[in-house]
Enzyme design. Structure first.
Site, PDB file in Angstrom:
ATOM      1  N   ASN A   7      26.762  85.676  65.133  1.00 25.18           N
ATOM      2  CA  ASN A   7      27.638  86.526  65.746  1.00 25.18           C
ATOM      3  C   ASN A   7      29.111  85.805  65.719  1.00 25.18           C
ATOM      4  O   ASN A   7      29.395  84.602  66.139  1.00 25.18           O
ATOM      5  CB  ASN A   7      27.481  86.353  67.514  1.00 25.18           C
ATOM      6  CG  ASN A   7      28.664  86.907  68.303  1.00 25.18           C
ATOM      7  OD1 ASN A   7      29.386  87.389  67.917  1.00 25.18           O
ATOM      8  ND2 ASN A   7      28.499  86.599  69.712  1.00 25.18           N
ATOM      9  N   LYS A   9      31.887  86.606  66.525  1.00 27.12           N
ATOM     10  CA  LYS A   9      33.126  86.676  67.744  1.00 27.12           C
ATOM     11  C   LYS A   9      34.493  87.392  67.183  1.00 27.12           C
ATOM     12  O   LYS A   9      34.415  87.884  66.205  1.00 27.12           O
ATOM     13  CB  LYS A   9      33.088  85.413  68.286  1.00 27.12           C
ATOM     14  CG  LYS A   9      31.695  85.085  68.989  1.00 27.12           C
ATOM     15  CD  LYS A   9      31.634  83.687  69.798  1.00 27.12           C
ATOM     16  CE  LYS A   9      30.340  83.461  70.184  1.00 27.12           C
ATOM     17  NZ  LYS A   9      30.208  82.375  71.275  1.00 27.12           N
ATOM     18  N   HIS A  93      26.947  90.083  76.065  1.00 32.35           N
ATOM     19  CA  HIS A  93      27.389  88.845  75.682  1.00 32.35           C
ATOM     20  C   HIS A  93      28.012  88.048  76.942  1.00 32.35           C
ATOM     21  O   HIS A  93      28.935  88.735  77.392  1.00 32.35           O
ATOM     22  CB  HIS A  93      28.082  88.634  74.644  1.00 32.35           C
ATOM     23  CG  HIS A  93      28.272  87.113  74.040  1.00 32.35           C
ATOM     24  ND1 HIS A  93      29.187  86.290  74.200  1.00 32.35           N
ATOM     25  CD2 HIS A  93      27.464  86.810  73.144  1.00 32.35           C
ATOM     26  CE1 HIS A  93      29.129  85.276  73.880  1.00 32.35           C
ATOM     27  NE2 HIS A  93      28.089  85.315  72.900  1.00 32.35           N
ATOM     28  N   GLU A  95      30.211  86.219  77.094  1.00 36.03           N
ATOM     29  CA  GLU A  95      31.972  86.253  77.099  1.00 36.03           C
ATOM     30  C   GLU A  95      32.413  87.580  77.510  1.00 36.03           C
ATOM     31  O   GLU A  95      33.311  87.484  78.373  1.00 36.03           O
ATOM     32  CB  GLU A  95      32.369  85.856  75.487  1.00 36.03           C
ATOM     33  CG  GLU A  95      32.307  84.326  75.206  1.00 36.03           C
ATOM     34  CD  GLU A  95      31.904  84.179  74.022  1.00 36.03           C
ATOM     35  OE1 GLU A  95      32.107  84.789  73.217  1.00 36.03           O
ATOM     36  OE2 GLU A  95      31.461  82.932  73.625  1.00 36.03           O
ATOM     37  N   GLU A 164      20.852  82.996  76.147  1.00 39.28           N
ATOM     38  CA  GLU A 164      22.122  81.955  75.838  1.00 39.28           C
ATOM     39  C   GLU A 164      22.372  81.605  77.188  1.00 39.28           C
ATOM     40  O   GLU A 164      23.373  82.137  77.597  1.00 39.28           O
ATOM     41  CB  GLU A 164      23.292  82.993  75.157  1.00 39.28           C
ATOM     42  CG  GLU A 164      22.621  83.630  73.927  1.00 39.28           C
ATOM     43  CD  GLU A 164      24.009  83.911  73.008  1.00 39.28           C
ATOM     44  OE1 GLU A 164      23.903  83.471  71.742  1.00 39.28           O
ATOM     45  OE2 GLU A 164      24.937  84.719  73.546  1.00 39.28           O
ATOM     46  N   GLY A 170      29.006  77.380  72.437  1.00 37.82           N
ATOM     47  CA  GLY A 170      30.305  76.711  72.300  1.00 37.82           C
ATOM     48  C   GLY A 170      30.718  75.470  72.643  1.00 37.82           C
ATOM     49  O   GLY A 170      31.790  74.867  72.635  1.00 37.82           O
ATOM     50  N   SER A 209      25.118  76.884  70.711  1.00 37.10           N
ATOM     51  CA  SER A 209      25.182  75.608  69.796  1.00 37.10           C
ATOM     52  C   SER A 209      24.098  75.271  68.902  1.00 37.10           C
ATOM     53  O   SER A 209      23.732  74.153  68.760  1.00 37.10           O
ATOM     54  CB  SER A 209      25.286  74.315  70.870  1.00 37.10           C
ATOM     55  OG  SER A 209      26.558  74.609  71.801  1.00 37.10           O
TER      56      SER A 209
HETATM   57  P1  13P Z   1      27.863  79.045  69.741  1.00 37.62           P
HETATM   58  O1  13P Z   1      26.664  79.025  68.376  1.00 37.62           O
HETATM   59  O2  13P Z   1      29.354  78.917  69.116  1.00 37.62           O
HETATM   60  O3  13P Z   1      27.513  78.287  70.871  1.00 37.62           O
HETATM   61  O4  13P Z   1      27.895  80.397  70.156  1.00 37.62           O
HETATM   62  C1  13P Z   1      26.360  80.966  70.852  1.00 37.62           C
HETATM   63  C2  13P Z   1      26.779  82.607  70.804  1.00 37.62           C
HETATM   64  O5  13P Z   1      27.378  82.919  71.903  1.00 37.62           O
HETATM   65  C3  13P Z   1      26.184  83.492  70.057  1.00 37.62           C
HETATM   66  O6  13P Z   1      26.387  84.716  70.622  1.00 37.62           O
END
Ligand code: 13P
Length: 246
Positions: A7, A9, A93, A95, A164, A170, A209
């Protein structure tokens, strides 16, 4: 078959996408026992579909609208994504939920739309740190899943789920593989209750992560049927290592 998904983003322009994918395809080993998926931003989908065509690497979007077309400024529909070659779309997601206010009800509409269009959704669920500290992890995850499948309970086999935990996204602090396994087992139980006939057909991925160093620790566990990778998927070498981690 396990699924390793990137992903990106809101990262990478069209030229950066092309450069990344050419390098990624150079170093990616041929696999027959795992699925590899790249979810770039909307603007990069077209170039990505051209570069990935015929390679076996799958293409997915990070979001979609639930209507097929219409007056929804700034939105992208599933027929648009299908035509460009997306076989997956990430739905709900954290976010989208926490920065853009997506509710469980909106996520449900998107899941229904994906099922109608035949694009496989990756439904994201996960608790916030305050939920975990209050012992509410299972409750939060169960509610997200039950509402997401409301009205389409018989179709759980056409969806994958990414667990997640919000506090792991992140932050560089992943869940321990043992904690992830516990929630994955719980999700499997919830799915069994929702649709007993489709047992085992929904893959449950872990995200938050993940990096090349910790990926093998997650993939040691049979309950973890794939990974959804953010930051560490932005570098082709790093993502290729994660794909190769089991
Ligand atoms: P990170 O791998 O940067 O923690 O993000 C995970 C994520 O949100 C994947 O959709």
């Amino acid at each position: 078959m396990r699924l390793i998904a990137a992903n990106w983003k809101m990262n990478k322009t069209v030229s950066e996408t092309e450069e990344y994918l050419r390098r990624f395809l150079e170093i990616l080993k041929p696999y027959e026992d795992r699925e590899v998926l790249i979810c770039p931003p909307f603007t990069s989908l077209y170039v990505a579909s051209r570069v990935l065509s015929g390679t076996g690497v799958r293409l997915g979007a990070q979001n979609c609208h639930y209507e097929r077309k219409g007056a929804f400024t700034g939105e992208v529909s599933l027929p648009m994504l299908k035509e460009i070659g997306c076989s997956y779309v990430i739905v709900g997601h954290s976010e989208r939920r926490h920065i853009f206010g997506e509710t469980d009800e909106l996520v449900n509409r998107k899941i229904i739309a994906c099922l109608e269009e035949g694009v496989r959704p990756i439904l994201c669920v996960g608790e916030k740190i305050e939920d975990r500290e209050a012992g509410m992890t299972f409750k939060v995850v169960e509610t997200q899943i039950r509402i997401a499948f409301s009205g389409v309970e018989g179709m759980t086999d056409r969806v994958d789920i990414a667990y997640e935990p919000v506090w792991a996204i992140g932050t560089g602090v992943p869940a321990s593989p043992e904690d992830a396994v516990e929630v994955h087992r719980f999700i499997r139980e919830v799915l069994r209750e929702i649709n007993p006939r489709a047992e085992g057909k929904t893959r449950i991925l872990y995200g938050g992560s993940v990096n090349p160093e910790n990926a093998p620790e997650f993939m040691k566990h049979g309950e973890i049927e794939g990974l959804l990778v953010g930051t560490a998927s932005l570098d082709p070498e790093s993502f290729a290592k994660i794909v190769d981690s089991f």
